[in-house]
Design an enzyme around this catalytic site. Structure first.
Site, mmCIF file in Angstrom:
data_model
loop_
_atom_site.group_PDB
_atom_site.id
_atom_site.type_symbol
_atom_site.label_atom_id
_atom_site.label_comp_id
_atom_site.label_asym_id
_atom_site.label_seq_id
_atom_site.Cartn_x
_atom_site.Cartn_y
_atom_site.Cartn_z
ATOM 1 N N GLY A 209 76.389 44.334 33.865
ATOM 2 C CA GLY A 209 75.263 45.049 33.286
ATOM 3 C C GLY A 209 75.436 45.170 31.783
ATOM 4 N N SER A 210 74.979 46.292 31.248
ATOM 5 C CA SER A 210 74.908 46.451 29.791
ATOM 6 C C SER A 210 76.266 46.415 29.104
ATOM 7 C CB SER A 210 74.223 47.773 29.464
ATOM 8 O OG SER A 210 73.015 47.858 30.169
ATOM 9 N N VAL A 211 77.330 46.609 29.865
ATOM 10 C CA VAL A 211 78.654 46.554 29.257
ATOM 11 C C VAL A 211 78.875 45.197 28.582
ATOM 12 C CG1 VAL A 211 81.107 46.568 29.815
ATOM 13 C CG2 VAL A 211 79.610 48.242 30.840
#
Lengths: 470, 446
Positions: A209-211
């Protein structure tokens, strides 16, 4: 020519025959000895192993005993694991099922098979009881216990490292197993749907995800595709790639913001565009520089993170969704942690270190394992910029939830969408303190929900413990 | 002057067997050290105990004193060699199967009594010579038992073991010695005939029947053992002893070659006809493939040898008990694990020394029956040692026979000490001859 009578010929026959027996015995006892003694089905090896005083494992302070060997009244060795939740690190010593974790990686040292050749020969000749060597780990048992407590009965993983040295201070994977009762429960553990034998921290492959936006941002900055103060318009929270809509998970509070705030508000719209600007080749190059498709050099079993297939990246939609960590990207929590550490420490991925020294039972150090760099991901300048963006994210953005009151941090939340009705994985990765980073903390809660709500508080508490308690 | 002194020394019968007494100190010290080690390690399940050592010392002394009393002129080297081998065997049995130690010592005691009796009986050789053919009668009875046992469930087919009440008995063991005596007599009687047969004129000169008829009989018996006993060991031992005696009597290699050819051909046919023989051969050729089933025993044996290395693990400190029947047929493997290649070489050297002494005694005989008897008994013991040692280290297909003097096995140790008794008897009869001969040469030189 000297002629032999019948008796002499018979003597010669027996001489040759007995000599052949001696030679054959020598063949098995000397030439083939090592090969036969090492055979897996050699019960002698197991018998001997059960009588060796296997070395202990000590905590970071070099005093607290984490694992040790005790003998029962028959003289058979039993391993006692004082911190069962450390199973993902220590692994288990099992004659029947084979060793795992550090028990397998440092087996030769723990079992005392390695060492000074002369001493070994003498020990062997005099049948001195073998005492294995002790390992001094980098684990901080208090931190580990706190991380386990915070995760509770949720599935997930926590990795805490020191950014300069790569020392792993805590490595949690839940659910796990109790190594003290492993042999009795092995069958059930192998069949359990919760997969407790999997080390989620090093082997678990999750959609980041956004990581992952940390990687995309670093790549875009390094290739000169953007700068931190570039202004972006995102009034609707939606962006079309070849007619396919890309939406922000949560609409940003402002319509116009700079790149640093794009990371802070975790704007998929901006990062999809950054990915398209980078292109598939530069994207893969950046990912490889950050250690994708390469197993992290950690002593225990680990998996390599994956970016995705080539044809998937060639498609613009695929490339765009990869850029904000969806698509086919899969990362291990350890790798996310190492990327955070690289950002915090001049763009260098440290080599994760679990064992800092090997010592004798008397505490005499035999070998010291020095901290090393695994690879250089980006230049120090780019790393400093990404660091700044992460500090902004933890100040103004969603990563605020992970910042404790006592110090400043840089962080990034992640909410990895899995499709279907599954709740998303909750990610949070951060370094602290913000001005002179020392620790990298990564938390994932499987199907936990929002990263900022679920994972960040766990990281906050751990950072408090690391930085704020004297 | 020196010659006179030598004459007085040799012509007088020795008053005491000092050489033997001094040589016996070695095995007795070895046994003392061994028992001390075993008791210190508490290796035996019965805990530390000294009585087996004292019983052993007592029996050895009885043998020594008995020989000194009844046959002081007998060879003084052979008995210490046998005792050294038995000492190693006793230590390994006490360490591996301490519940068998008492029985082993009892069997050993009976063996000692048999040895002293046979060595000290002045009319032994004359009796054997007179009844050389009659002796085959009990031999035939034993033979019938051996064959019957192989087929009937009366005994445990594979071990040729007959049990009458509390007394276990293996008829094939004494049969070996009787066979040597009979063959020595038979071949001695016909040796001139055999020496001059020309195989080319086989119809006009039909004396070859005298050779080939017994050879075929022996071959048939050996094949029967191969098939019935599922084991090449005993068959090879019987047939090999027969060939050796034939060779010594006739000095003709062609008999031996023909005999060996027959044996190999028979074994080959048996391998194709009977699956258990084929399994034996397959296990011998590649035991690793069946390491957990049919090849288990030999694989465990080889692992034990490998674990021993050059110097061995030390008495009581290895794991030879992982090998099945290690105290009996596989005692050589236990020796290899705990005493290493060094211990194995020492034991092999002892058998070679025994062979040397036995053949020396044979060479001293002035009667060809005595010559064949002495050489035959020596060859029997050494051949048996070779077959089982070679089988244990995969030099030959595995066989289930005992290692002479060392293995646990009542009939085996009694028989082998009885054979030693006959050998000692032969040695003293030849000493008288040798001394008189030396007397003559000495007189000539003087």
């Amino acid at each position: 020519m000297c002629s032999l009578d019948a008796l002499q010929k018979l003597t010669l026959f027996f001489l040759v025959a007995f000599f052949a027996v001696a030679l054959t015995t020598g063949y098995w006892a000397v030439v083939r000895a090592n090969d036969l003694n090492a055979r897996g089905d050699n019960l002698r090896r197991l018998e001997r192993e059960r009588r060796v005083a296997r070395g202990a494992m000590l905590a970071r302070d070099g005093e607290t005993v984490l694992v040790e060997t005790v003998f029962d009244e028959d003289g058979l060795a039993r391993r006692e694991y004082h911190v069962p939740a450390l199973a993902p690190v220590t692994g288990v010593w099992s004659v029947r099922y084979g060793n795992s974790g550090l028990e397998a990686a440092y087996d030769e040292w723990l079992a005392g098979r390695k060492g000074e050749p002369f001493t070994q020969l003498l020990d062997n000749l005099l049948h001195r009881p073998v005492r294995g060597y002790d390992l001094v780990l980098t684990i901080d048992p208090a931190l580990q216990a706190e991380a386990v407590r915070l995760l509770g009965n949720r599935r997930g993983a926590v990795v805490v490292t020191e950014v300069q040295t790569g020392d792993v201070l805590a490595l949690v994977s839940l659910p796990t197993y109790n190594p003290n009762t492993f042999e009795e429960e092995a069958e059930a553990l192998q069949q359990s749907p919760a997969n407790p034998l999997l080390n989620r921290a090093t082997q678990g492959l999750y959609t980041p995800g956004s990581v992952f936006k940390i990687v995309t941002l670093a790549g875009a900055l390094a290739k000169g595709k953007t700068s931190l103060d570039e202004r972006w318009q995102d009034p609707d929270g939606i962006f079309f790639v070849n007619g396919f809509p890309i939406r922000d998970f949560e609409e940003p509070p402002q319509d116009e913001f700079d790149t640093a705030h794009a990371l802070a508000y975790s704007s998929n719209v901006v990062f999809a565009q950054l990915g398209l600007r980078l292109g598939p080749d530069a994207m893969r190059e950046t990912a490889r520089a950050f250690g994708f498709e390469d197993v992290p050099p950690i002593a225990i079993e680990a998996e390599a993170s994956r970016l995705g297939r080539d044809d998937f990246l060639l498609d613009d939609v695929g490339l765009a969704s990869t850029a904000f960590g969806q698509g086919q990207v899969q990362m291990t929590p350890l790798h996310v942690n190492l990327i955070t550490a690289a950002v915090a420490h001049n763009g260098q991925l440290p080599r994760p270190r679990l064992v800092q020294a090997i010592q004798t039972a008397d505490g005499e150090t035999l070998q010291r394992i020095h901290p090393l760099t695994w690879k250089r991901a980006v230049s120090g300048r780019v790393a400093a910029q990404v660091r700044e963006a992460m500090v902004v994210a933890a100040r103004d953005g969603y990563a605020r939830a992970g910042a404790p009151a006592c110090t400043t941090i840089g962080g990034k939340t992640g909410t990895a969408q899995l499709g279907g009705t599954l709740a998303p994985h909750a990610w949070f990765t951060a370094f602290a303190p913000a001005d002179a980073p020392r620790y990298a903390v990564t938390v994932i809660v499987e199907n936990g929900g929002l990263g900022g709500d679920v994972a960040a508080p766990i990281a906050r508490r751990l950072i408090e413990m690391l930085v704020c308690t004297p | 002057m020196l010659i006179r002194w030598q004459q007085t020394l040799t012509t007088r019968l020795p008053t005491w067997r000092w050489q033997e007494a001094i040589l016996l100190l070695f095995p007795l010290t070895l046994a003392l050290a061994g028992f001390w080690l075993l008791n210190r390690l508490e290796a035996s399940a019965f805990g530390p105990r000294w009585w087996p050592y004292w019983v052993f010392v007592g029996l050895v002394l009885i043998g020594h004193v008995g020989l000194a009393r009844f046959n002081p002129a007998a060879n003084q080297i052979i008995y210490p060699i046998a005792i050294t081998l038995t000492t190693l065997g006793l230590l390994l049995i006490e360490r591996l199967a301490p519940n068998f130690t008492l029985r082993h010592l009892l069997n050993f005691g009976v063996g000692i009594v048999l040895m002293v009796g046979l060595a000290g009986w002045p009319h032994l050789l004359r009796t054997l010579e007179r009844y050389r053919y009659t002796l085959i009668l009990p031999g035939i009875v034993l033979l019938v038992f051996t064959i019957l046992l192989s087929f009937t469930p009366l005994g445990n087919g594979q071990s040729l073991f007959l049990r009458i009440g509390p007394i276990g008995f293996q008829p094939s063991e004494p049969l070996k010695v009787l066979l040597v005596i009979f063959l020595a007599g038979y071949l001695d009687f016909h040796r001139e005939k055999f020496k001059h047969i020309r195989l080319g004129r086989f119809w006009r000169d039909r004396r070859w029947l005298w050779v080939y008829f017994p050879m075929l009989l022996m071959w048939g018996f050996a094949m029967l053992l191969v098939v019935a006993q599922r084991d090449l060991g005993a068959a090879l031992l019987f047939f090999g002893t027969f060939l050796i005696l034939t060779y010594l009597a006739t000095e003709r290699a062609d008999y031996v070659l023909i005999g060996l050819g027959l044996f190999v051909a028979g074994a080959f046919v048996a391998m194709n006809l009977f699956s258990h023989v084929a399994v034996r051969i397959a296990v011998w050729r590649d035991p690793w493939r069946t390491a957990t089933t049919t090849g288990f025993q030999i694989v465990q044996a080889l692992l034990a040898v490998a674990s021993g290395g050059i110097l061995g693990q030390g008495l009581g400190q290895g794991f030879p008990d992982l090998v099945p029947v290690v105290h009996s047929d596989f005692i050589f493997v236990a020796l290899a694990e705990e005493f290493g290649l060094v211990g194995v070489s020492a034991v092999i050297a002892l058998y070679m020394l025994l062979l040397d002494r036995g053949f020396r005694i044979a060479r001293q005989q002035n009667d060809s029956f005595h010559f064949l008897l002495a050489a035959g008994l020596t060859a029997l013991i050494c051949l048996q040692a070779f077959i089982i040692m070679a089988g244990s280290v995969k030099l030959m297909p595995l066989t289930g026979i005992t290692l002479p003097f060392m293995s646990y096995g009542g009939s085996s140790i009694m028989t082998v000490y009885a054979a030693i008794g006959i050998l000692l008897n032969l040695s003293s009869s030849s000493v008288l001859f040798a001394t008189s001969a030396q007397h003559i040469t000495g007189a000539k030189q003087a």
